[in-house]
Design a protein around this motif. Structure first.
Motif, PDB file in Angstrom:
ATOM      1  N   LEU A 118       0.822  -1.213   0.000  1.00 24.28           N
ATOM      2  CA  LEU A 118       0.000   0.000   0.000  1.00 24.28           C
ATOM      3  C   LEU A 118       0.855   1.261   0.000  1.00 24.28           C
ATOM      4  O   LEU A 118       0.406   2.320  -0.434  1.00 24.28           O
ATOM      5  CB  LEU A 118      -0.944   0.004   1.210  1.00 24.28           C
ATOM      6  N   GLN A 119       2.079   1.139   0.472  1.00 21.31           N
ATOM      7  CA  GLN A 119       2.952   2.311   0.520  1.00 21.31           C
ATOM      8  C   GLN A 119       3.548   2.647  -0.840  1.00 21.31           C
ATOM      9  O   GLN A 119       4.218   3.667  -0.990  1.00 21.31           O
ATOM     10  CB  GLN A 119       4.058   2.096   1.553  1.00 21.31           C
ATOM     11  N   TYR A 120       3.310   1.802  -1.830  1.00 27.75           N
ATOM     12  CA  TYR A 120       3.793   2.084  -3.179  1.00 27.75           C
ATOM     13  C   TYR A 120       2.737   2.799  -4.025  1.00 27.75           C
ATOM     14  O   TYR A 120       3.012   3.180  -5.162  1.00 27.75           O
ATOM     15  CB  TYR A 120       4.202   0.783  -3.869  1.00 27.75           C
ATOM     16  N   ILE A 121       1.536   2.984  -3.473  1.00 30.02           N
ATOM     17  CA  ILE A 121       0.498   3.722  -4.190  1.00 30.02           C
ATOM     18  C   ILE A 121       0.909   5.191  -4.248  1.00 30.02           C
ATOM     19  O   ILE A 121       1.203   5.796  -3.206  1.00 30.02           O
ATOM     20  CB  ILE A 121      -0.870   3.586  -3.501  1.00 30.02           C
ATOM     21  N   PRO A 122       0.947   5.792  -5.427  1.00 32.04           N
ATOM     22  CA  PRO A 122       1.353   7.203  -5.516  1.00 32.04           C
ATOM     23  C   PRO A 122       0.516   8.096  -4.606  1.00 32.04           C
ATOM     24  O   PRO A 122      -0.693   7.926  -4.488  1.00 32.04           O
ATOM     25  CB  PRO A 122       1.123   7.542  -6.996  1.00 32.04           C
ATOM     26  N   VAL A 123       1.144   9.027  -3.981  1.00 34.74           N
ATOM     27  CA  VAL A 123       0.571  10.028  -3.082  1.00 34.74           C
ATOM     28  C   VAL A 123       0.031   9.371  -1.816  1.00 34.74           C
ATOM     29  O   VAL A 123       0.515   9.632  -0.711  1.00 34.74           O
ATOM     30  CB  VAL A 123      -0.527  10.879  -3.766  1.00 34.74           C
ATOM     31  N   PHE A 124      -1.000   8.533  -1.939  1.00 35.42           N
ATOM     32  CA  PHE A 124      -1.595   7.899  -0.757  1.00 35.42           C
ATOM     33  C   PHE A 124      -0.538   7.106   0.014  1.00 35.42           C
ATOM     34  O   PHE A 124      -0.422   7.229   1.240  1.00 35.42           O
ATOM     35  CB  PHE A 124      -2.740   6.976  -1.173  1.00 35.42           C
ATOM     36  N   GLY A 125       0.227   6.303  -0.706  1.00 30.99           N
ATOM     37  CA  GLY A 125       1.253   5.498  -0.051  1.00 30.99           C
ATOM     38  C   GLY A 125       2.342   6.341   0.583  1.00 30.99           C
ATOM     39  O   GLY A 125       2.845   6.017   1.664  1.00 30.99           O
ATOM     40  N   TRP A 126       2.689   7.428  -0.087  1.00 30.72           N
ATOM     41  CA  TRP A 126       3.713   8.305   0.475  1.00 30.72           C
ATOM     42  C   TRP A 126       3.267   8.864   1.820  1.00 30.72           C
ATOM     43  O   TRP A 126       4.061   8.967   2.749  1.00 30.72           O
ATOM     44  CB  TRP A 126       4.011   9.447  -0.501  1.00 30.72           C
ATOM     45  N   PHE A 127       1.993   9.216   1.899  1.00 29.64           N
ATOM     46  CA  PHE A 127       1.504   9.799   3.137  1.00 29.64           C
ATOM     47  C   PHE A 127       1.394   8.769   4.256  1.00 29.64           C
ATOM     48  O   PHE A 127       1.466   9.124   5.428  1.00 29.64           O
ATOM     49  CB  PHE A 127       0.165  10.498   2.907  1.00 29.64           C
ATOM     50  N   THR A 128       1.216   7.475   3.921  1.00 32.51           N
ATOM     51  CA  THR A 128       1.239   6.464   4.983  1.00 32.51           C
ATOM     52  C   THR A 128       2.631   6.380   5.604  1.00 32.51           C
ATOM     53  O   THR A 128       2.772   6.076   6.792  1.00 32.51           O
ATOM     54  CB  THR A 128       0.825   5.070   4.458  1.00 32.51           C
ATOM     55  N   ARG A 129       3.646   6.679   4.784  1.00 29.83           N
ATOM     56  CA  ARG A 129       5.000   6.694   5.327  1.00 29.83           C
ATOM     57  C   ARG A 129       5.212   7.904   6.229  1.00 29.83           C
ATOM     58  O   ARG A 129       5.781   7.796   7.314  1.00 29.83           O
ATOM     59  CB  ARG A 129       6.016   6.709   4.190  1.00 29.83           C
ATOM     60  N   VAL A 130       4.745   9.063   5.772  1.00 28.52           N
ATOM     61  CA  VAL A 130       4.878  10.276   6.585  1.00 28.52           C
ATOM     62  C   VAL A 130       4.110  10.108   7.899  1.00 28.52           C
ATOM     63  O   VAL A 130       4.556  10.558   8.956  1.00 28.52           O
ATOM     64  CB  VAL A 130       4.356  11.507   5.811  1.00 28.52           C
ATOM     65  N   GLY A 131       2.949   9.449   7.835  1.00 26.92           N
ATOM     66  CA  GLY A 131       2.153   9.210   9.036  1.00 26.92           C
ATOM     67  C   GLY A 131       2.704   8.118   9.923  1.00 26.92           C
ATOM     68  O   GLY A 131       2.134   7.820  10.974  1.00 26.92           O
TER      69      GLY A 131
END
Length: 247
Positions: A101-114
């Motif tokens: 799920l962290q490889y999904i553009p934008v959405f996945g990036w924000f799971t990493r930031v969160g």
């Protein structure tokens, strides 16, 4: 009318998500609290639109049972609804999710930031120790770890399929686990675009204290969640508004 309202809601739901992701872009360069604020806003706004467009309300019971500080939440998982709507009930949520799920553009990036807790199953035997390290750090920071013990969405009335993974996490972290029952699948069915009117009920059950053996913990967790969920599903089906929508 159900089809029209459901279509309208789905358009609004994804438009709202995209708008919030764009608005949250500055938080990509901040600590996790910024994106978690927007994640909670997503949950609250999605529910607001769900009630306004589809007539689907929500009732939370037992919120006073939530402990302070870091603990586990083991929730029934029937639909996408609880994925976004459970976040606002705790101060600093951390979901356990698949690494993909962290490889999904934008959405996945924000799971990493969160700083969500990712399980990378491609690493084989190392997956659990790596996930435990993240979970321990989250608990030490006073966060609330949300886990779906069955691993994926299950249709209403499907036989329970609880995985042992949550018992291993519970045993390792030695913190209480709060079971959560719900009937969201009646109103937001799994893998369907239809949204039905009525009242989603979420019930926070009595926390399971730390210290049980993993098998005893898992047996109690499943019994508590399934017993309460069956009761809530029966209550939801008896709702005249829900019954009228299914005719």
């Amino acid at each position: 009318m159900i089809y029209i309202r459901s279509l309208a809601y789905n358009i609004v739901f994804f438009t709202n998500l995209i708008a919030l992701l764009i608005a949250a872009t500055p938080t990509f360069f901040m600590r996790r609290h910024g994106i978690i604020y927007f994640a909670k806003l997503w949950g609250l706004s999605s529910q607001w639109w769900l009630e306004k467009i589809c007539g689907t309300k929500v009732e939370f019971r037992g919120l006073e049972k939530l402990p302070k500080g870091g603990f586990l939440i083991g929730s029934k998982h029937q639909s996408t609804w609880e994925t976004c709507r459970l976040m606002p009930i705790v101060p600093d949520p951390a979901f356990i999710l698949k690494k993909e799920l962290q490889y999904i553009p934008v959405f996945g990036w924000f799971t990493r930031v969160g700083e969500m807790i990712a399980v990378d199953r491609s690493t084989g035997a190392q997956a659990i120790p790596l996930m435990m390290q993240q979970a321990r750090r989250a608990i030490d920071e006073g966060r609330q770890i949300i886990i779906f013990p069955e691993g994926t969405r299950r249709p209403v009335d499907a036989p329970p399929n609880y995985k042992f993974g949550i018992a291993r996490i519970y045993d390792e972290l030695k913190v209480p686990c709060v079971p959560v029952a719900l009937n969201a699948g009646l109103f937001w069915p799994r893998r369907k675009f239809l949204r039905f009117p009525g009242k989603i009920i979420v019930e926070i059950l009595d926390p399971i204290p730390a210290g049980l053996s993993p098998p005893d913990f898992l047996a109690r967790l499943q019994n508590d969640i399934e017993t309460a969920t069956n009761r809530l599903v029966a209550e939801g089906r008896a709702d005249p508004v829900y019954q009228a929508s299914r005719r």
